[in-house]
Enzyme design. Structure first.
Site, PDB file in Angstrom:
ATOM      1  N   HIS A 160      19.277  -3.718  14.673  1.00  0.00           N
ATOM      2  CA  HIS A 160      19.485  -3.192  13.319  1.00  0.00           C
ATOM      3  C   HIS A 160      18.255  -3.399  12.440  1.00  0.00           C
ATOM      4  CE1 HIS A 160      24.069  -2.553  13.398  1.00  0.00           C
ATOM      5  NE2 HIS A 160      23.605  -2.630  14.631  1.00  0.00           N
ATOM      6  N   ASP A 161      17.443  -4.413  12.747  1.00  0.00           N
ATOM      7  CA  ASP A 161      16.192  -4.594  12.004  1.00  0.00           C
ATOM      8  C   ASP A 161      15.127  -3.627  12.518  1.00  0.00           C
ATOM      9  OD1 ASP A 161      14.482  -5.845  10.124  1.00  0.00           O
ATOM     10  OD2 ASP A 161      13.565  -6.997  11.739  1.00  0.00           O
ATOM     11  N   ASP A 209       9.335  -4.585   9.538  1.00  0.00           N
ATOM     12  CA  ASP A 209      10.062  -5.505  10.402  1.00  0.00           C
ATOM     13  C   ASP A 209      10.432  -6.792   9.666  1.00  0.00           C
ATOM     14  OD1 ASP A 209      11.042  -5.076  12.815  1.00  0.00           O
ATOM     15  OD2 ASP A 209       9.385  -5.926  13.952  1.00  0.00           O
ATOM     16  N   SER A 238      12.804  -6.747   7.552  1.00  0.00           N
ATOM     17  CA  SER A 238      13.357  -6.322   6.267  1.00  0.00           C
ATOM     18  C   SER A 238      14.863  -6.544   6.182  1.00  0.00           C
ATOM     19  CB  SER A 238      13.035  -4.854   6.009  1.00  0.00           C
ATOM     20  OG  SER A 238      13.604  -4.047   7.019  1.00  0.00           O
ATOM     21  N   HIS A 260      25.792  -4.289  25.020  1.00  0.00           N
ATOM     22  CA  HIS A 260      27.222  -4.195  24.735  1.00  0.00           C
ATOM     23  C   HIS A 260      28.057  -4.866  25.821  1.00  0.00           C
ATOM     24  CE1 HIS A 260      27.205  -0.790  21.478  1.00  0.00           C
ATOM     25  NE2 HIS A 260      26.563  -1.879  21.100  1.00  0.00           N
ATOM     26  N   SER A 261      27.388  -5.322  26.890  1.00  0.00           N
ATOM     27  CA  SER A 261      28.073  -6.157  27.889  1.00  0.00           C
ATOM     28  C   SER A 261      28.489  -7.496  27.291  1.00  0.00           C
ATOM     29  CB  SER A 261      27.124  -6.393  29.073  1.00  0.00           C
ATOM     30  OG  SER A 261      27.511  -7.495  29.815  1.00  0.00           O
ATOM     31  N   ASP A 311      34.052  -5.024  27.117  1.00  0.00           N
ATOM     32  CA  ASP A 311      34.386  -4.997  28.542  1.00  0.00           C
ATOM     33  C   ASP A 311      35.210  -6.235  28.887  1.00  0.00           C
ATOM     34  OD1 ASP A 311      32.647  -7.135  28.947  1.00  0.00           O
ATOM     35  OD2 ASP A 311      31.167  -6.019  30.111  1.00  0.00           O
ATOM     36  N   THR A 319      34.445  -8.716  30.767  1.00  0.00           N
ATOM     37  CA  THR A 319      33.652  -9.928  31.039  1.00  0.00           C
ATOM     38  C   THR A 319      32.665 -10.169  29.881  1.00  0.00           C
ATOM     39  OG1 THR A 319      32.113  -8.539  32.297  1.00  0.00           O
ATOM     40  CG2 THR A 319      33.799  -9.700  33.564  1.00  0.00           C
ATOM     41  N   ASP A 322      26.558  -8.460  32.526  1.00  0.00           N
ATOM     42  CA  ASP A 322      26.761  -7.778  33.807  1.00  0.00           C
ATOM     43  C   ASP A 322      26.976  -6.287  33.578  1.00  0.00           C
ATOM     44  OD1 ASP A 322      29.275  -7.513  32.764  1.00  0.00           O
ATOM     45  OD2 ASP A 322      30.298  -8.709  34.270  1.00  0.00           O
TER      46      ASP A 322
HETATM   47  C1  HEM Z   1      23.866   4.208  19.790  1.00  0.00           C
HETATM   48  C2  HEM Z   1      23.519   3.009  19.401  1.00  0.00           C
HETATM   49  C3  HEM Z   1      24.501   1.961  18.997  1.00  0.00           C
HETATM   50  C4  HEM Z   1      25.664   2.056  18.279  1.00  0.00           C
HETATM   51  C5  HEM Z   1      26.289   3.310  17.682  1.00  0.00           C
HETATM   52  C6  HEM Z   1      26.216   0.720  18.179  1.00  0.00           C
HETATM   53  C7  HEM Z   1      27.370   0.388  17.520  1.00  0.00           C
HETATM   54  C8  HEM Z   1      27.929  -0.878  17.480  1.00  0.00           C
HETATM   55  C9  HEM Z   1      29.138  -1.218  16.773  1.00  0.00           C
HETATM   56  C10 HEM Z   1      29.946  -0.266  15.912  1.00  0.00           C
HETATM   57  C11 HEM Z   1      29.401  -2.525  17.012  1.00  0.00           C
HETATM   58  C12 HEM Z   1      30.585  -3.348  16.477  1.00  0.00           C
HETATM   59  C13 HEM Z   1      30.237  -3.860  15.082  1.00  0.00           C
HETATM   60  C14 HEM Z   1      31.400  -4.613  14.464  1.00  0.00           C
HETATM   61  O1  HEM Z   1      32.438  -4.018  14.239  1.00  0.00           O
HETATM   62  O2  HEM Z   1      31.268  -5.823  14.243  1.00  0.00           O
HETATM   63  C15 HEM Z   1      28.348  -3.030  17.840  1.00  0.00           C
HETATM   64  C16 HEM Z   1      28.253  -4.339  18.274  1.00  0.00           C
HETATM   65  C17 HEM Z   1      27.136  -4.843  18.880  1.00  0.00           C
HETATM   66  N1  HEM Z   1      26.013  -4.143  19.244  1.00  0.00           N
HETATM   67 FE1  HEM Z   1      25.737  -2.145  19.133  1.00  0.00          FE
HETATM   68  N2  HEM Z   1      25.395  -0.146  18.835  1.00  0.00           N
HETATM   69  C18 HEM Z   1      24.336   0.560  19.324  1.00  0.00           C
HETATM   70  C19 HEM Z   1      23.264   0.050  20.005  1.00  0.00           C
HETATM   71  C20 HEM Z   1      23.023  -1.283  20.181  1.00  0.00           C
HETATM   72  C21 HEM Z   1      21.794  -1.829  20.668  1.00  0.00           C
HETATM   73  C22 HEM Z   1      20.578  -0.991  21.053  1.00  0.00           C
HETATM   74  C23 HEM Z   1      21.937  -3.178  20.700  1.00  0.00           C
HETATM   75  C24 HEM Z   1      20.956  -4.248  21.102  1.00  0.00           C
HETATM   76  C25 HEM Z   1      19.746  -4.030  21.510  1.00  0.00           C
HETATM   77  C26 HEM Z   1      23.284  -3.479  20.250  1.00  0.00           C
HETATM   78  C27 HEM Z   1      23.832  -4.735  20.190  1.00  0.00           C
HETATM   79  C28 HEM Z   1      25.105  -5.024  19.763  1.00  0.00           C
HETATM   80  C29 HEM Z   1      25.688  -6.351  19.767  1.00  0.00           C
HETATM   81  C30 HEM Z   1      25.027  -7.631  20.280  1.00  0.00           C
HETATM   82  C31 HEM Z   1      26.962  -6.243  19.201  1.00  0.00           C
HETATM   83  C32 HEM Z   1      27.980  -7.359  18.987  1.00  0.00           C
HETATM   84  C33 HEM Z   1      27.772  -7.996  17.654  1.00  0.00           C
HETATM   85  C34 HEM Z   1      28.685  -9.193  17.497  1.00  0.00           C
HETATM   86  O3  HEM Z   1      29.068  -9.800  18.493  1.00  0.00           O
HETATM   87  O4  HEM Z   1      29.017  -9.521  16.333  1.00  0.00           O
HETATM   88  N3  HEM Z   1      23.904  -2.309  19.937  1.00  0.00           N
HETATM   89  N4  HEM Z   1      27.488  -2.007  18.123  1.00  0.00           N
END
Ligand code: HEM
Length: 301
Positions: free
Chosen positions: A4-5, A17, A19, A124-125, A142, A144, A149
């Site tokens: 997000h950053d 960066d 920000s 997202h794993s 998922d 796990t 994984d």
């Molecule tokens: C098409 C691109 C992406 C979309 C639309 C997207 C969307 C989302 C959404 C909606 C959530 C849940 C947020 C919540 O309700 O708390 C989430 C969680 C998460 N995303 Fe993504 N994401 C994307 C790409 C990425 C990328 C590229 C990364 C890392 C490099 C990432 C890492 C994460 C992580 C670690 C979580 C969990 C956050 C937590 O545990 O609080 N995402 N994502």
């Protein structure tokens, strides 16, 4: 936070960066940042104790350490990003309600191929949702959620049969299990002809996930930066015991018939199907979410 950053970048705009932390009053108002306010605020308080470290360095180092602590791959850490001078503009972060074309265009503008977006989505794993359906916080993507994984890539292809919480929300589609959450963005990318075969390649060969993710994350951490002026401090990222995850499999209660195979170039690979009662999905251990009134929360000191 790392994504997000870093993704608030376009060649047409100034790079900013760090920000997300420095201008958190602006960027935490973006709807796509709804779920990360607590980690940003908590980490900003720590970052402020180390003024010699820029916010951009802090965010990328924290990401590398966190991923390694979850037995993910070792991401290279480059040190020396200058502090940001302006907040990122709105609408730079992909939204789970976006079309595939919109997501790919946004990522392409920031310098990422469709394949690199899928590599990054391996994150997202290890992810959960909190803010799309607030009635079921910490619901994982998922079965796990504490293991880095390829199950995420398998389970996003299972036919969705239910909404796990209180019904449908923007950015959500039906999930295959009552305790699993599915983003519309993941569902669409798994099935779109531009990305589906690459998506499937993680199931065909699970060994690619670590190297591909590490390479894409390093690139993400360097978006808009002059790598030549940074110093390789990767040795600072801790070494932890590697966990060998199970090969991709179909969770108990589902079968190959439930897989919506979407790659038209190759058949879906043969993977094992677990037997027995339907797989129960653990909620990942809750971190400090700043919610002090809940049992089990501890002060982060
Ligand atoms: C098409 C691109 C992406 C979309 C639309 C997207 C969307 C989302 C959404 C909606 C959530 C849940 C947020 C919540 O309700 O708390 C989430 C969680 C998460 N995303 Fe993504 N994401 C994307 C790409 C990425 C990328 C590229 C990364 C890392 C490099 C990432 C890492 C994460 C992580 C670690 C979580 C969990 C956050 C937590 O545990 O609080 N995402 N994502």
């Amino acid at each position: 936070m790392s994504f997000h950053d870093a993704i608030g970048f376009s060649p047409a705009l100034n790079k900013s960066d760090g920000s997300l932390m420095k201008f958190s009053d602006v960027e935490l108002e973006f709807p796509q940042n709804a779920g990360i306010d607590t980690p940003v605020i908590t980490n900003k308080a720590i970052a402020l104790r180390f003024p010699a470290i820029s916010y951009g360095d802090y965010i990328q180092f924290a990401a590398a350490v966190a991923i390694r602590n979850c037995a993910g791959p070792r991401i290279k850490f480059w040190h020396g990003r200058p502090d940001p001078t302006a907040a990122s503009p709105p609408d730079m972060i992909p939204d789970p309600s976006d079309s595939v074309t919109k997501m790919l265009d946004r990522m392409g503008d920031a310098g990422f191929t469709p394949e690199e977006l899928i590599d990054l989505l391996a994150s997202h794993s290890l992810a959960v949702q909190e803010d799309i359906d607030k009635t079921i916080p910490f619901t994982p993507f998922d079965s796990t959620p504490t293991v880095f994984d390829t199950q995420f890539f398998v389970e996003t292809l299972l036919e969705g049969t239910m909404f796990p919480g209180n019904g449908s929300h923007p950015g959500e589609v039906m999930s295959p299990f009552p305790d699993e959450f599915r983003l519309q963005s993941d569902f669409l990318l798994a099935r779109d002809s531009r990305t589906s075969c690459y998506w499937q390649s993680f199931i065909e060969d699970e060994s690619v996930i670590g190297p591909r993710f590490a390479k894409a994350m390093e690139k993400l951490s360097l978006v808009g930066q002059d790598k030549g002026s940074l110093v390789d401090c990767s040795h600072m990222v801790p070494d932890v015991v590697d966990i060998t995850p199970r090969p991709p499999h179909i969770p108990a209660g589902k079968s190959l018939d439930d897989i919506e195979a979407s790659c038209t170039e190759r058949p879906f690979p043969t993977i094992t199907t677990d037997s027995g009662p339907e797989t129960s999905i653990p909620k990942p251990p809750k971190g400090n979410d700043g919610d002090d009134d809940e049992e089990g929360d501890t002060e982060d000191d």
